[in-house]
Design a protein around this motif. Sequence first.
Motif, mmCIF file in Angstrom:
data_model
loop_
_atom_site.group_PDB
_atom_site.id
_atom_site.type_symbol
_atom_site.label_atom_id
_atom_site.label_comp_id
_atom_site.label_asym_id
_atom_site.label_seq_id
_atom_site.Cartn_x
_atom_site.Cartn_y
_atom_site.Cartn_z
ATOM 1 N N ARG A 120 5.401 -2.703 -5.080
ATOM 2 C CA ARG A 120 5.028 -2.770 -3.675
ATOM 3 C C ARG A 120 3.660 -2.118 -3.500
ATOM 4 O O ARG A 120 3.522 -0.907 -3.632
ATOM 5 N N PRO A 121 2.654 -2.924 -3.180
ATOM 6 C CA PRO A 121 1.342 -2.350 -2.878
ATOM 7 C C PRO A 121 1.403 -1.590 -1.547
ATOM 8 O O PRO A 121 2.235 -1.876 -0.687
ATOM 9 N N ALA A 122 0.518 -0.634 -1.380
ATOM 10 C CA ALA A 122 0.471 0.134 -0.144
ATOM 11 C C ALA A 122 -0.936 0.650 0.103
ATOM 12 O O ALA A 122 -1.717 0.832 -0.831
ATOM 13 N N VAL A 123 -1.241 0.856 1.370
ATOM 14 C CA VAL A 123 -2.475 1.527 1.768
ATOM 15 C C VAL A 123 -2.123 2.983 2.026
ATOM 16 O O VAL A 123 -1.191 3.270 2.788
ATOM 17 N N VAL A 124 -2.831 3.913 1.385
ATOM 18 C CA VAL A 124 -2.514 5.331 1.541
ATOM 19 C C VAL A 124 -3.775 6.128 1.844
ATOM 20 O O VAL A 124 -4.880 5.749 1.451
#
Length: 315
Positions: free
Chosen positions: A268-272
Amino acid sequence: MDIKHLNYFCVIVEEGQITKAAQRLNMAQPPLSQQLKNMEDELGVKLIYREGKRWEVTEAGYALYTRAKRLLAEMEDTCREIGEFESNVTGTLSIGTSSVCMSLITGPLSRFHQDYPGVYIKIGHGDTHHLEELLHQNKVDLALLLLPVDDKSYHTIELEEAPFVVVLPCEWADRHPSGEITLQEAANYDLLLARRTEGLGVYETVIRKFQEQHLIPRVVLDCPEISTILSLVSTGMGITIIPDTGLGREYGDRFRTLAIKEPFPFTRPAVVWRKDRYLSNAARKLVEYLQAGAGDTKKDCSRVETPLTEQSYIT
């Protein structure tokens, strides 16, 4: 001692010598040496022990460096936040992204630039471990990477999950006309795998799935950059198994992707971004574009999902 002097000291510590620090600060060496001496005299402690070629930051020096970095970051955030009250979306936006996530950002980033052409964009690459280092060093405002990360340190916006696929040269596609492949069949190929510079990730997950099927994959190469691996796959060196984030389609007809028949974890890609840092208007706007564009990349293969647990995430 003021903010400027604290910045001088941090640069001296990071460069490891006065000469390099002076070059980085675009100033002469003698006045910088004098600034360091003045700080030591003002504080009444030795910050850096130096005798001949020997150079060592003292315990007091490290304590000052750690606190100074925090103060400098807070000052920078304060100036950015106050300065944006009356401003449009401008300035510099620094983004970190892994190569496997790059295809998720290209469309949203292009649309962002069309709407906010006054924002200068800097992009850094690396695996999840390296991107976390960039975040902690304040070298990027936000990062697009693969979960998991330390959610105590970051704000996280999850994007669409990505299943693993097998990627092979287009010349070999007719060997699997169904568009699917078993791990038994994959074990007959030379395998090129992505491997993090530190920690567990794609490499270990793929190997474990083969082992669960009592198979021994023929791994001939590992590399932290998936884009490099894809270039090698396109030459016929072997196949790879990667998360299907749409990166492969950027290579056109150079290779094909196959769904894996056996159940396989997904990523799962995510913006952090850091919880303790101010997020600029430009960064906030880009996050909105990334969320809106999360469904732009459609999968070509049949998706196999496993229960959503921490163990299901691959970094």
